[in-house]
Motif scaffolding. Sequence first.
Motif, PDB file in Angstrom:
ATOM      1  N   GLU A  16      41.696  50.640  45.151  1.00  0.00           N
ATOM      2  CA  GLU A  16      42.839  49.939  44.566  1.00  0.00           C
ATOM      3  C   GLU A  16      43.045  48.584  45.216  1.00  0.00           C
ATOM      4  O   GLU A  16      43.403  47.606  44.551  1.00  0.00           O
ATOM      5  N   LEU A  19      40.532  46.009  43.777  1.00  0.00           N
ATOM      6  CA  LEU A  19      40.947  45.547  42.449  1.00  0.00           C
ATOM      7  C   LEU A  19      42.135  44.595  42.551  1.00  0.00           C
ATOM      8  O   LEU A  19      42.197  43.586  41.832  1.00  0.00           O
ATOM      9  N   ARG A  20      43.068  44.909  43.436  1.00  0.00           N
ATOM     10  CA  ARG A  20      44.245  44.045  43.588  1.00  0.00           C
ATOM     11  C   ARG A  20      43.840  42.668  44.122  1.00  0.00           C
ATOM     12  O   ARG A  20      44.305  41.634  43.626  1.00  0.00           O
ATOM     13  N   SER A  23      42.206  40.530  41.429  1.00  0.00           N
ATOM     14  CA  SER A  23      43.141  39.930  40.484  1.00  0.00           C
ATOM     15  C   SER A  23      43.872  38.746  41.096  1.00  0.00           C
ATOM     16  O   SER A  23      44.268  37.809  40.390  1.00  0.00           O
ATOM     17  N   ALA A  33      35.884  42.521  34.049  1.00  0.00           N
ATOM     18  CA  ALA A  33      36.752  43.168  35.032  1.00  0.00           C
ATOM     19  C   ALA A  33      38.122  43.511  34.452  1.00  0.00           C
ATOM     20  O   ALA A  33      38.800  44.406  34.961  1.00  0.00           O
ATOM     21  N   ARG A  34      38.533  42.829  33.408  1.00  0.00           N
ATOM     22  CA  ARG A  34      39.851  43.097  32.831  1.00  0.00           C
ATOM     23  C   ARG A  34      39.868  44.433  32.077  1.00  0.00           C
ATOM     24  O   ARG A  34      40.817  45.206  32.196  1.00  0.00           O
ATOM     25  N   PRO A  37      38.274  48.272  34.776  1.00  0.00           N
ATOM     26  CA  PRO A  37      38.786  48.203  36.145  1.00  0.00           C
ATOM     27  C   PRO A  37      38.150  49.245  37.055  1.00  0.00           C
ATOM     28  O   PRO A  37      38.795  50.195  37.520  1.00  0.00           O
TER      29      PRO A  37
END
Length: 459
Positions: A16, A19-20, A23, A33-34, A37
Amino acid sequence: MAVTESAPVAVPAAHEGILRRQSLRESAARTYARSLPIVPVRARGMTIEGADGRRYLDCLSGAGTLALGHNHPVVLEAIKKVIDSGAPLHVLDLATPVKDAFTTELFATLPRQFADNARIQFCGPAGTDAVEAAFKLVRAATGRSGLLAFNGAYHGMTAGALAASGGAEDVRVTRLPFPQNYRCPFGIGGERGAEIAARWTENLLDDPKGGAPAPAGMILEPVQGEGGVNPAPDSWMRRMREITEARSVPLIADEVQTGVGRTGAFWAVEHSGIVPDVMVLSKAIGGSLPLAVIVYRSELDTWEPGAHAGTFRGNQLAMAAGTATLAFVREHHLAERAATLGARMVARLQALATDHPSIGDVRGRGLMIGVELVDPEAAPRGDGPEPPPAPVLAAAVQQECLHRGLIVELGGRHSTVVRLLPPLTLTDEQAAAVVDRLADALAAAERSPHRRTMTGSAR
């Protein structure tokens, strides 16, 4: 297919966090990637394992780059051999044994009539640079500047390549109709629709008041990929070759995504038997690593030294991986395997449409397959009898596929075509699993409470 146990799997918290941070740090231009995820940490063949421990069947294959899937043993061995040899990894455009082996293997796979009188130009590592090189080549050879391209085309994201693509806004290229059975621009489809498209092209080129600048070349995709998996009819391909040859217009075949067995022939132009003047090659020819070239008729080789150059033209690891990939596809007849397995998958998907009216069309060639999703309850739009596209439904299907461990991409005019680009090493069991998971995902998306608005903004 099991993945190798070569690295520890990250814990969900790390997954997580990655991914954060992506972004927060990466450009708003990021795409895959959108909608996907996931954080891949290991991969083998068709299987990807994410940092959260989940496994996925990869039907994107690096947008068609991974002909042999992820980390195929022959590719890894080829890369390791170059590294262990002490050979230079960066050589600009100097001759090396690795490059010589790649060129020899590539020419052995090309249509003989083409390869016997061809030259090769190594380009920057992306397919779009090879497209730019092709445009520069034909303009230099003909002394003309105009270009002919087709509705729905996609040739890359640099300025010249984008101008020849279907989504161009600042159009400096003459746009021609591309034949389709489903959503035919003339409302006819079939051989008759393809013939009208060819006659349109011929008339425009011969019309002194047609408004088209004298063309330096015509570029086409034997199967439009990003445009919605639209195979060009073989008869139409032959007509384009006749039309361009009669008018001394070089024909450029963009085989970036269709090449190396993807469509059921080693090169997609072989289905129609045509011999183009230029072939643009990338993606799978690098065996999963960046590599792009153009191969062209030697009479076009009028360039001055340095007319098209680039620092990263000599990717030795990609050439070694590419040689291994090309040889494996050739020796194991994977193009023929793609034709057989692709036809079987298309038949199953077409049968699925009987119970799912939201499947408007299933089409493709080999293991380049598209499923166009529509809203069957909505009235047809004014441009044809087909139901309107359903982009919201397509996005929901993509997410439902991901939940079921299947990675797919969307394409087409309204992003309503579910695209399947599995590796050529796909097994019978994996092929069946892909169709089963897609069928389950479609059923789940159709049950969505937002079903009534599935057509979204495309209506």
